[in-house]
Design a protein around this motif. Sequence first.
Motif, PDB file in Angstrom:
ATOM      1  N   TYR A  44      41.161  43.159  51.606  1.00 43.91           N
ATOM      2  CA  TYR A  44      41.692  44.317  50.883  1.00 43.91           C
ATOM      3  C   TYR A  44      42.506  45.212  51.823  1.00 43.91           C
ATOM      4  O   TYR A  44      43.569  45.722  51.463  1.00 43.91           O
ATOM      5  N   THR A  48      46.307  45.514  50.781  1.00 45.14           N
ATOM      6  CA  THR A  48      46.703  46.762  50.118  1.00 45.14           C
ATOM      7  C   THR A  48      46.617  47.987  51.024  1.00 45.14           C
ATOM      8  O   THR A  48      47.447  48.880  50.934  1.00 45.14           O
ATOM      9  N   THR A  54      48.986  39.626  49.791  1.00 40.35           N
ATOM     10  CA  THR A  54      47.889  38.667  49.632  1.00 40.35           C
ATOM     11  C   THR A  54      47.957  37.528  50.632  1.00 40.35           C
ATOM     12  O   THR A  54      46.938  37.110  51.185  1.00 40.35           O
ATOM     13  N   PRO A 241      37.783  38.498  46.284  1.00 39.53           N
ATOM     14  CA  PRO A 241      38.748  39.587  46.464  1.00 39.53           C
ATOM     15  C   PRO A 241      40.192  39.159  46.252  1.00 39.53           C
ATOM     16  O   PRO A 241      41.004  39.923  45.720  1.00 39.53           O
ATOM     17  N   THR A 245      42.366  40.872  43.428  1.00 38.81           N
ATOM     18  CA  THR A 245      43.601  41.542  43.827  1.00 38.81           C
ATOM     19  C   THR A 245      44.776  41.043  43.010  1.00 38.81           C
ATOM     20  O   THR A 245      45.635  41.819  42.579  1.00 38.81           O
ATOM     21  N   SER A 246      44.821  39.721  42.778  1.00 40.82           N
ATOM     22  CA  SER A 246      45.920  39.164  41.976  1.00 40.82           C
ATOM     23  C   SER A 246      45.874  39.657  40.537  1.00 40.82           C
ATOM     24  O   SER A 246      46.905  39.694  39.855  1.00 40.82           O
ATOM     25  N   PRO A 251      39.191  48.040  44.204  1.00 39.51           N
ATOM     26  CA  PRO A 251      37.984  47.699  44.976  1.00 39.51           C
ATOM     27  C   PRO A 251      36.691  48.023  44.242  1.00 39.51           C
ATOM     28  O   PRO A 251      35.672  47.360  44.464  1.00 39.51           O
ATOM     29  N   TYR A 254      35.402  45.051  42.417  1.00 39.45           N
ATOM     30  CA  TYR A 254      34.717  44.135  43.324  1.00 39.45           C
ATOM     31  C   TYR A 254      33.314  44.646  43.630  1.00 39.45           C
ATOM     32  O   TYR A 254      32.350  43.878  43.677  1.00 39.45           O
TER      33      TYR A 254
END
Length: 420
Positions: A44, A48, A54, A241, A245-246, A251, A254
């Motif tokens: 992460y 980000t 990614t 993650p 994220t995609s 967060p 998650y």
Amino acid sequence: MATDAPLGTLLTAPARTARSVVWILLASSLAVKAGGFAWDFLSYYVATGTGHGTAAAGGALTVFGVGWCLGQAGSGWLTDRLGQRSALTVLMLLSAAACFALALVRSLPALLTVSLFLGMTMEAHRPAVSSAINDAIDSDAGRTRAQAMLYWSANIGIAVCGGAGGYIAHHHGYRGLFLVNGLVCIGFALVARRTLSARPPAAEQQAHSYRQVLADPALRWIGLAAVFAMVCAWGLVSVLPLLMTSDGLPPSAYGTAMVANTVSVLVLTPPMMRVLVGRGEQLKYPLAPILAAGSAILGLGITVAAMQHTTIGYSIAAAILVPGEICYSVAIGAFISTAAPAGATGRYQAVLSGAGAIASLPPLGIALALDAGGRVLVAVLLGSCALAAVLACRPLARALRSTTRPAQAEVRALVSQEAP
């Protein structure tokens, strides 16, 4: 769970029992995993938090895995050669330094370099703690329960880390998490200095090599099975993650999935431990079928996760993984407690922890597969890993039946020949 022998290898105070030392080490292992924000949030942070994306996050996790492989080999050597106290103290302080460095750097080359050193030290405590457990407990079932509790504490710690850290990172950022991680590592080093003996046990003063311990074919087969099973298990903190994220999930989503995993671990571990290990002094079941069942469940859980797009879906998948995690921890714990010769526990544990390190390498490939073939390709790749783990359990069972004890004798013979 533990007996009071042998006190001389573990204790710095006569009043402290070996049982209490085992519990202190298990609690410390849980704490260092619960505070392991640098690992849990590395992807992460790179993707980000620093804006590198990614693919860069997958690269950082892959470099972390390379460092993990190197670090496990070194920590096993340190444990068997220098003793548990020295290994834990030095490596936890180095881990703290890596965490502090991660809080300071932002460029991609610096992040990759820090990820390497972070991987080399983040799991370095496992061989030393495992060796201490085997020294303290004198029954197969008792050692297996304690070794399984070591993996259970890691699972609980990782889940707590994701649950708490996800919400903290969402509201307060990542750097504070990494500073806390470093402080927890320093705390573990201080606990090791106070709890463990300054001298290594006499059996551990003999020279051992990885060539000697790898003479055991059962270790080679269980290591292979562990690599493929752990690709699925570590998907909880690496693949998940990337997938979330995609999907554009924060967060905190998650964190919710990790809370679901934690609750499942707390609920399912006691009854499953009673079924798989029992309360007696001998093991109830052979470990190969347990490992095969655990690998299959891990594969099911992570392939379900690969097809999800919502917080609820990911949380359900995280809960499905838990019975597989428990079966895996019992099987690996049983192997360490019954197969590792005296003075080589650190290296045996390092080989199996190294298998987990190798299993942490695929995130870059998973990220590329996600871009190239979507969720179906990711699910196929992860399911294939689970199948390979299950298939490896058949020759493992044969090796355990026919060659484990001769192999251990060969290891001991090599040790006696090469020891100064």
